[in-house]
Design a protein around this motif. Structure first.
Motif, mmCIF file in Angstrom:
data_model
loop_
_atom_site.group_PDB
_atom_site.id
_atom_site.type_symbol
_atom_site.label_atom_id
_atom_site.label_comp_id
_atom_site.label_asym_id
_atom_site.label_seq_id
_atom_site.Cartn_x
_atom_site.Cartn_y
_atom_site.Cartn_z
ATOM 1 N N GLY A 20 0.836 -1.201 0.000
ATOM 2 C CA GLY A 20 0.000 0.000 0.000
ATOM 3 C C GLY A 20 0.868 1.247 0.000
ATOM 4 O O GLY A 20 1.999 1.226 0.472
ATOM 5 N N HIS A 21 0.322 2.341 -0.555
ATOM 6 C CA HIS A 21 1.026 3.632 -0.549
ATOM 7 C C HIS A 21 2.370 3.602 -1.240
ATOM 8 O O HIS A 21 3.288 4.311 -0.847
ATOM 9 N N THR A 22 2.508 2.733 -2.268
ATOM 10 C CA THR A 22 3.741 2.753 -3.041
ATOM 11 C C THR A 22 3.617 3.805 -4.132
ATOM 12 O O THR A 22 3.062 3.549 -5.189
ATOM 13 N N ASP A 23 4.097 5.013 -3.849
ATOM 14 C CA ASP A 23 4.100 6.040 -4.893
ATOM 15 C C ASP A 23 5.500 6.239 -5.433
ATOM 16 O O ASP A 23 5.721 6.990 -6.354
ATOM 17 N N LYS A 24 6.484 5.579 -4.790
ATOM 18 C CA LYS A 24 7.855 5.670 -5.276
ATOM 19 C C LYS A 24 8.616 4.403 -4.948
ATOM 20 O O LYS A 24 8.285 3.697 -3.985
#
Lengths: 480, 480
Positions: free
Chosen positions: A199-203
């Motif tokens: 989750g919340h892998t934006d980078k």
């Protein structure tokens, strides 16, 4: 930590809570009837389990997102809460325990057997385990650690080694790492081989062979750039990163300021050891402002609104005791002037006005200052300027409202000198309130305490004792 | 709205603020010297522009992220703030205006020429323009609207048509939309053709030819799935979505609950009209808790800590006036018992203790309840249970602390009956405080007002008047 593809809430949470409560009440009714017919030792829960209502309730709960079940548990009084908790499927226990507030979690854990806790905890990631470890029975933690592999155990230990308000305690370990000397095409293929992204892998985190962070590759850039390009060409090589011993609240402010979704945590050698994500930061921001509100009122910590009376008493007694002492001091100040009051009993009726308005005005000042401190806008460099401003506000309010109440006092007691004393006392007490409204939180901060801590009790103590002293003192000097 | 690839803050914000302040003060010194030598009409700013210090300050500012400049502007008193604002490069004006708080923005806009405002506003997106429109001079807004194309103008109009606390006022229009009948490969190629993706793009919106939302494709799924697959196979077809007229704070809670980063906004026909992003929601969560703290203290709105004295007076006067009236009423309650006080002057010294502890305890209760209401944990269904609990806490505190103070009163005035009256009055006033601590915010909520609104002033009013009445009444009955 999975990012929920939650279903659209077609009915509001309040509605769903109401439905659950209604279903629960229907059971209770049936239960009560059974109970009365079959004597007081009938097993209550057993009698319920087979009823149709219960099946409906169960279905309702199964449909709800874990966060929603957590909300419902928090909104229910203890007895109902535990009844619902029994109905939650065992494989969701862990998720829900992570969602509820600390106070409510304690009540749920107290209701669970060790083996149930163990089963729930086994589903958790290292960072989640570390969050909960302090609240679990010691035996359970011990047994859990045995079941973990070496890396996981190391992570739990490391997370546990930080204070609650440090970055290290809030980081997770679900980083996707890549090398800088590969093409974006290779990265895309690598990602496709992972079944799922955290989750919340934006980078993605770019590290060298020693695990040292070289930069970050945002997913956005990965998607819009030519797949032939190398990671090193596209990555940001100097990203916002944090150290595990940094203050978590500072990190949360950086997330807010720079609109971050995730950020790397590195040790002092620059080695990537974890990451922070916005969801933890949002929780922290909310908790901080909550504890600010609670601290100002002299409440020690989050109190479950359905906590037992006894628990609530313990949460509140400390500042009440302080308040008792300060109120007693104010009372002794009045005691000093009993002679004056005997001569002019109007003083007794007027003195609480001086003290009360001072307290209210001081609370306004202290709230402003505590607020600005939380936003880092107050430094020792601008103390004197703030004091001057607050004194200015107090002077105007004192003359205006003190003037009004002075005229009223004159009207009531037909003594212009009493009116003048009233106005003067109000003005002086408001000036005192302004001064202390700035100095109390400043001093608390300088000695390393939370500036909001019992701020309200302390400012009221000053304006009460001060107000009585100023008013009765002036009256004794000029009226008697 | 660009997601910042912000540089690692190697020095804390506080440090950077301190540096800016120091550079500014150095100028002031030079400026003062020049000033004194060349007479009072020397143009102050002209005299500074060419100094070396200024160049350093300028460089420092250019290096800072817009959010950091905004922070520095907020932390500076008006005069310094405007000096720094003059130094900020014109092309960053817009970004910074969007970052600062409302109160500070007002001071900055007041310092700008219309053409400067216009230039800054032209860089903004439709949703950002709409946020600012109410604060801009009417002429400027008019001129701005002329320069927009039809779609942009429509978007600004639509955003302006919603109340500040509605989803429609917070949504932006930077959605990336795709069709469901294409392959992921096609989507990837399409994204590559866009030069850049909007900030906070964690999902793409799948719409049909009429613009109706069919589902969302999370970037995570796009990356891990086989590129041959169709969008329809991979997308989530029933995502959390919002309507533009929904309450924005409810949406923020949903973001927090379901760990969302972005979410679609659809009209009543299911047509995609915008999206919400986590950064706006975080701002909202912070603003909500801020206004709760401020409201409880009877402050009307966010007050810039360096606001002028006059502005601060206006922000605070309303609740002070209410407080004046309530304090006057409490004073009249005492007035009723002037005869009793004349006979037994100890009553005057003891009565503020009863009122003060009641106020403190009532504040604790009301803070708890307001808090729980903000989290939606309180419904009309559990009012009586909450009241019972708070009454229980009050009873224990009243007997314990009332007992202590009763013994002290006995010790001081050598009258056991005075001690008993004291204990009884404390207990009754704490019960009153508990009851009103629950009922005041409940009633405010039921009549549709903010439950935190002046809560502190109101509860204190009740516990003061009530405390005096109970104590002096009991004393008159049993002691005289």
């Amino acid at each position: 930590m999975t990012e929920a593809e939650a279903k659209k809430p077609q009915e509001s949470l309040q509605d769903r809570l109401a439905q659950v409560v209604e279903l629960l009440q229907r059971h209770r009714l049936v239960e009560d009837l059974t109970h009365r017919q079959e004597g007081p030792h009938q097993d209550r829960v057993e009698g319920l389990v087979h009823r149709q209502n219960l099946a409906e309730l169960q279905r309702k709960l199964d449909d709800l997102h874990s966060a929603d079940v957590a909300y419902i548990l928090e909104a229910l009084p203890l007895e109902d809460r535990l009844a619902i908790w029994q109905l939650v499927k065992a494989d969701r226990d862990g998720d829900i325990l992570l969602e509820v507030s600390d106070a409510v979690r304690e009540t749920l854990l107290a209701d669970m057997e060790d083996h149930e806790i163990l089963a729930a905890a086994k589903e958790m990631d290292a960072d989640e385990l570390a969050d909960l470890a302090s609240e679990l029975p010691r035996d359970v933690v011990h047994e859990l650690m045995e079941t973990l592999d070496a890396q996981q155990r190391e992570r739990v230990r490391s997370a546990l080694s930080y204070e609650e308000e440090q970055v290290g305690a809030l980081m997770d370990f679900e980083m996707v790492t890549i090398r800088e000397d590969v093409s974006l095409e290779v990265v895309l293929r690598y990602l496709r081989r992972l079944k799922e992204l955290p989750g919340h892998t934006d980078k993605l985190f770019v590290v060298d062979y020693d695990g040292v962070l070289k930069g970050v590759l945002s997913i956005k850039r990965l998607l819009v750039n030519d797949p032939e390009k190398q990671v090193a060409e596209v990555m940001a090589s100097d990203p916002v990163s944090f150290h595990p011993d940094e203050d978590a609240y500072d990190a949360a402010q950086a997330f807010e300021r720079y609109d971050l979704i995730s950020a790397p945590v590195v040790d002092k050698n620059g080695k990537l050891i974890g990451r922070l994500t916005i969801d933890e930061m949002v929780d922290l921001i909310r908790e901080e402002s909550e504890s600010e509100v609670l601290n100002m009122a002299g409440l020690r910590e989050e109190e479950d609104i359905f906590a037992s009376v006894w628990k609530s008493v313990r949460n509140r007694w400390a500042w009440l005791a302080v308040n008792l002492v300060t109120a007693f001091m104010a009372s002794r100040v009045i005691g000093l002037f009993e002679g004056s009051i005997e001569k002019l009993v109007a003083l007794a009726a007027l003195m609480p006005i001086v003290a009360g308005i001072g307290g209210n005005s001081g609370n306004q000042t202290i709230t402003m200052i505590v607020r600005a401190m939380a936003l880092d806008q107050v430094s020792t460099g601008n103390t004197s300027r703030l004091i001057r401003k607050e004194l200015g506000v107090a002077l105007i309010n004192g003359l205006v409202w003190g003037g009004v109440i002075g005229i009223v006092a004159y009207g009531l007691y037909d003594s212009w000198s009493l009116g003048v004393v009233m106005t003067a006392a109000m003005t002086l007490n408001l000036l005192l309130a302004a001064l202390m409204g700035v100095l109390i939180p400043m001093t608390l901060m300088r000695i390393g305490r939370d500036p909001a801590m019992g701020a309200s009790v302390m400012i009221t103590a000053v304006t009460d004792s001060g107000g009585f002293f100023i008013f009765l003192g002036l009256a004794s000097l000029f009226l008697l």
